[in-house]
Structure formats: structure tokens, C-alpha cells
Scaffold this active site. Structure first.
Site, short mmCIF file in Angstrom:
data_model
loop_
_atom_site.label_atom_id
_atom_site.label_comp_id
_atom_site.label_asym_id
_atom_site.label_seq_id
_atom_site.Cartn_x
_atom_site.Cartn_y
_atom_site.Cartn_z
N ASP A 42 13.86 -7.74 8.08
CA ASP A 42 13.76 -8.19 9.46
C ASP A 42 13.27 -7.00 10.29
OD1 ASP A 42 14.36 -9.70 11.88
OD2 ASP A 42 16.05 -8.31 12.08
N ASP A 44 13.34 -6.48 14.30
CA ASP A 44 14.12 -6.00 15.45
C ASP A 44 15.61 -5.93 15.13
OD1 ASP A 44 11.75 -5.89 16.97
OD2 ASP A 44 11.90 -8.05 17.35
#
Ligand SMILES: [Zn+2]
Length: 558
Positions: A42, A44
Site C-alpha cells: 500500500d 499512503d
């Protein structure tokens, strides 16, 4: 009972792969990793600090240790992809060009990624790529030339882990201060920061590869897995690893695991005997029975024994019998001091999936899965009968409400409502259960579905499960049958044992139920809390939604 003649395909396939492996490279070139080809990250909150809707490259700040951790993965030959929800695109908070500038800055700071997968949609778009939907994980695996089950995804919120599971990938949660406590409780694998997550990925990958190949050939290996069907099924990959390195494999199992043992590839012969230090409801220790067992074990003529156990079981009493039976290479997991009972004393941290835990013991004993055999659960093809013709076409949903341990069963009242909701949503439901569960299956099926309670043995159940589009089940044997036949699972998982160890392995899954319930980690066989709240709070519509997440439609398609 000899089984190798009954199933030449399964038995020999392992050996053919092993031979090809040895002959193939002819060098010290490292073989294909057993567990993972790729790590999906992922963006952020995982790789870089979360700056909401950031379109400015100057604001990119990697999390501590990110560059070094990613370089460790690259050095280990793992491919890397970013999988990220960017609803700011849909909302017009930044442009695609700005986002690409941000990604260029990320690569400047963290090194190159092999793929970038971005969902530009918002929740309201109902796309199949915005996490927790599994679309980005499928796309990443495709782009990296591998399969989702050979990917592990690292993320900071429940959506990341859910997307990984729904795609059949592994998921590691690295919480931040904004990660919700229930998301942390539900995750099967949690790491404190990105470098720790990377360390554990590499450790697990390493743990299933033998440090040194076996020095002496193994003619006959004795493998042991007592306890119930599920326990035997999750040990299957490790038994195949042993079978790839041994000419003959004898499996010692208990009466409750016998039907599952019959389904395992790689097993030439089965000895069934209860072990009073393993069975949950043991009879008294019968000295003559123990003497008989010891003599039987000695008659096998095994030159190696690998004793598989769950973390709360002791391998040592059996190790003593094996010593008395004259077996001089014995491997087992033991936190307890084994003295001279074990030649290989293996230890495994908590939280590792049971199939990998067992594979790591096989590796410590010198065995690995051959190239071409994936570390997934499998069944012998010839041991599963054809699907009964009167069940109609494949593509039904199997609802299995029961369990030998009532704490892990779906409450009948809930199962009844789930049957109704699934039927209303257009699913064809088959309700399965053992002979002692007929009252429950009849009641559940009356709400919508066909009652198959008591109609099948384990092999017959496997045949029914294998043609389902999904199985809705608690943490019990049929969940592992589904995994072994590649069928997605909606897991109504009571948290009495860790999901990361016992959840459906390497198959698309959705976990439902209260992971933080008061029965968590109690290993209770019957629910210690009135009302069975960890599961009874499930809304049947969550099951319908879970099937949608798994791309299973009410029309019977998949
Ligand atoms: Zn999307």
C-alpha cells in the site's frame, strides 16, 4: 494399507519434480522460493507518510527504514508493486499528472517498483479494484507474472488486509495511530513497522527452505499428525515435501484424522492409533496398547521420523516411543527441552499459518516442496468421488453450520438466517453436516436450501465442496477442504485460536465475526461466553456482501 499403487499420479508427480529440480540447474543456483514471488505495498501510511489527497511531490516522506527494507526484498529476488486507492482522482483533488509526479518522487526516494496499480475510483463507484475489493491484487499478480497466492500484501488498514485475503494472497497489517483496533484484532498477521514486516516475510520464506539438502537419502519416512481432519489437511504440504525427499512415506494419525489422511497425496501407508497425550477426550493410558504401538512403529523400519503437532501439543512422548522403536533421526517442534529425544528440535514463532509451520519443520528435517508443487492444500484426485448427480449443476454455495468444537460452529439460528438471505439473493444453497448434525442441517435448510446433513463421509463432502462456488463455514474441517479444492471461503471465524494460524490457507476468503470477542485465544472447545457473541452478531447480509466481494453472483456464477 498401501496407497502408492492406487494413485501413481499424485505420488510420482512429486518425485518427478524433485528429480527435475536436481537435474535441471545442476548448479548451486537457488531454486524458486517456496512461498512468495512478490510483495505488494500500500502507498499512503505504509510506504510514505499519509498526506491526504497529496498531489505534491515535495510532500512525499518515506516511513522510517522503508528504503533499506525494500532493498532487502529486492536483494532476495522478490518483485515489488504498489497497490493504492487514490479516490482523490475521482474527486478531482489532484490530476493524473500530479499523481505520476508523486510516484516518480516515491521511486526517487525508495527505488524502482516493478508495477504500480492504482484505483482511481471512489466507494460510490462500486468498482472491483478499490480495496477491500481484490481487483488491484489480481491485477498486480498478473502484471508481475505470478499468482495472487504467491503474493503478500503489506498495508496499514483493514481494507488492505481484506483485499489481500479476498484475492487469496497473504496480508500483513502494519498499524499506524489511525488504524482501528478492530482492524488490528481481525488481521491474521500484524507487524510493528515496515522493516519488521519485511523481516518476517523473509524469515518465513527462508524457514521453508532447508539450510542444507539431506545428507543421506531417506528410504522410509514416518510422518505423524494426530488430532482431527483439519489438522491433518493443513499438514498436507509438509507431508508432500517429505514425500519428495523420501522413497516411502508412512503416516501415523488418530481415529479422528483418518478420513482426512486417506485424502492426502504423498502418503503410501497409514497407521491409525490414538495418542492419549494428544486426543482432546483421551481414554486412560493402556500400557499394552503403547507397547503394541511401539512395536508397530519399529516394524516400519523408518530411517527418519517427522512429528507434526499444534503449538499446544507435545511431540516428546511419541519421540520417546520412536527412540524405543529404534528410529534414530527424529524431528519435531518443541519449546520444551527434548534432551536426546530429538535430533532436530525446531521452534516456530506464534502466528505462522499451520501449513507453513509444518513446512518449516519439514525443511528443518531436510525437505522442501519440489519446484512445480505449490504450498497449497491438496487432495488425492482418486480419493474424491464424483459429485452426486442429483445435486444439479456446480456453482452452488455450501453452508456448513456445524463443527466438532461447538465454540467454532455457526449458531443454528444465525445459520438459518444466512440460508434465507443467500436464497433471497439468488444463491442455490446446499447445507452440509455430519450424521450427528442432522437436526441442525434440517432446520437450516428449511429456511432455504437442500439438506445434505449426514449424507456424506469426508471424501463425499470434498466432492460436494469441490464444485461449490464458495463455502460458508466456521473454523473447522470443511474450510480446509475448500482451501484444498481451491474454493473461496466465507469464514465465520470464532477467535478462539489465531486467524493467522488457522484461517483458510491460500484461497480467496472473507473473514466475518468479532475478532476481539471475549473467547479470543482461549482455545475453548465450547463457547465460554453466553450467546456465542463472536459469531451471533454477524448480519446475514454481510455473508451476501462477502460473496459479492469474492465475485460470486447469485446466478450461480463465479
Ligand atoms: Zn477502482
Amino acid at each position: 494399507m498401501r496407497q502408492d499403487q492406487e494413485d501413481p499420479y499424485q505420488r510420482r508427480s512429486a518425485q518427478v519434480y524433485a528429480a527435475a529440480d536436481r537435474a535441471g540447474s545442476g548448479s548451486v543456483a537457488s531454486p524458486r522460493p517456496v512461498l512468495y514471488d512478490a510483495v505488494l505495498l500500500d502507498r499512503d501510511g505504509t510506504l510514505i507518510e499519509d498526506v491526504p489527497y497529496n498531489g505534491d511531490p515535495e510532500k512525499v516522506r518515506p516511513v522510517p527504514g522503508a528504503r533499506a527494507a525494500l532493498d532487502r526484498l529486492r536483494a532476495a529476488g522478490l518483485r515489488l508493486a504498489v497497490v493504492t486507492n487514490q479516490s482523490g482522482l475521482a474527486r478531482g483533488y489532484f490530476t493524473g499528472e500530479q499523481m505520476r509526479a508523486v510516484h516518480a518522487r516515491v521511486e526517487e526516494l525508495l527505488g524502482r517498483f516493478d508495477a504500480w496499480l492504482v484505483c482511481p475510483h471512489d466507494d460510490a463507484d462500486g468498482c472491483d479494484c478499490r480495496k477491500p475489493a481484490p481487483g488491484l491484487v489480481h491485477a498486480a499478480a498478473r502484471e508481475l507474472g505470478t499468482t495472487t497466492s504467491r503474493c503478500v500484501l503489506v498495508g496499514d488498514i483493514g481494507r488492505d488486509v481484506a483485499a489481500a485475503l479476498a484475492a487469496g494472497a497473504a496480508g500483513v497489517l502494519v498499524p499506524t495511530p489511525v488504524t482501528r483496533p478492530e482492524e488490528i484484532a481481525a488481521a491474521g498477521w500484524v507487524a510493528s513497522d515496515l522493516p519488521s514486516a519485511v523481516h518476517e516475510i523473509l524469515r518465513r520464506q527462508q524457514a521453508v527452505q532447508p539450510a542444507t539438502p539431506p545428507t543421506e537419502p531417506v528410504r522410509t519416512a514416518l510422518v505423524v499428525r494426530s488430532d482431527s481432519a483439519g489438522d491433518v489437511l493443513v499438514t498436507g504440504p509438509a507431508i508432500r515435501a517429505v514425500a519428495a525427499g523420501a522413497q516411502r512415506v508412512v503416516l501415523l494419525c488418530g481415529p479422528r484424522g483418518r478420513a482426512a489422511a486417506n485424502l492426502l497425496p504423498g502418503v503410501d501407508e497409514i497407521i491409525e492409533h490414538p495418542l492419549p497425550w494428544i486426543d482432546p477426550t483421551p481414554g486412560p493410558v493402556d500400557p499394552q496398547a503403547i507397547r503394541d504401538l511401539t512395536a508397530r512403529l519399529g516394524a516400519i523400519g523408518a530411517d527418519q521420523a517427522v512429528v507434526f503437532t499444534s503449538f499446544h501439543q507435545s511431540a516428546l512422548p511419541l519421540a520417546l516411543l520412536l527412540r524405543m522403536a529404534g528410529i534414530d533421526r527424529i524431528a519435531a517442534i518443541s519449546d520444551d527441552y527434548p534432551g536426546s529425544l530429538l535430533d532436530v528440535r525446531h521452534r516456530v514463532p506464534v502466528g505462522v499459518p499451520e501449513p507453513e509451520r509444518a513446512l518449516s519443520l519439514a525443511a528443518a528435517a531436510g525437505h522442501r516442496l519440489p519446484d512445480g508443487d505449490e504450498p497449497v492444500l491438496r487432495l488425492r484426485r482418486d480419493a474424491v468421488p464424483p459429485r452426486p448427480a442429483d445435486l444439479g449443476d456446480p456453482g452452488y454455495v455450501v453452508l456448513h453450520p456445524g463443527s466438532a468444537a461447538s465454540s467454532r460452529a455457526c449458531p443454528p439460528e444465525l445459520a438459518t438466517r444466512i440460508a434465507g438471505a443467500l436464497t433471497d439473493a439468488g444463491h442455490r444453497v446446499l447445507v452440509t453436516g455430519g450424521p450427528d448434525e442432522r437436526a441442525v442441517t434440517a432446520r437450516v435448510a428449511a429456511a432455504g436450501g437442500t439438506d445434505l446433513g449426514g449424507r456424506t463421509d469426508l471424501a463425499g463432502l470434498a466432492a460436494i465442496v469441490a464444485h461449490a462456488s464458495a463455502v460458508v463455514v466456521g473454523n473447522t474441517g470443511p474450510a480446509h477442504l475448500a482451501a484444498a479444492t481451491g474454493v473461496p471461503v466465507v469464514s465465520l471465524f470464532a477467535p478462539t485460536v489465531p486467524f493467522g494460524q488457522w484461517g483458510p490457507y491460500r484461497v480467496p476468503a472473507v473473514r466475518l465475526g468479532d475478532a476481539a470477542g471475549p473467547c479470543r485465544d482461549t482455545r475453548a472447545a465450547s463457547c465460554p461466553v453466553p450467546g456465542h457473541p463472536c459469531l451471533s452478531g454477524i448480519d446475514p447480509e454481510q455473508v451476501v456482501d462477502a460473496l459479492r466481494t469474492l465475485a460470486i453472483s447469485g446466478g450461480g456464477g463465479r
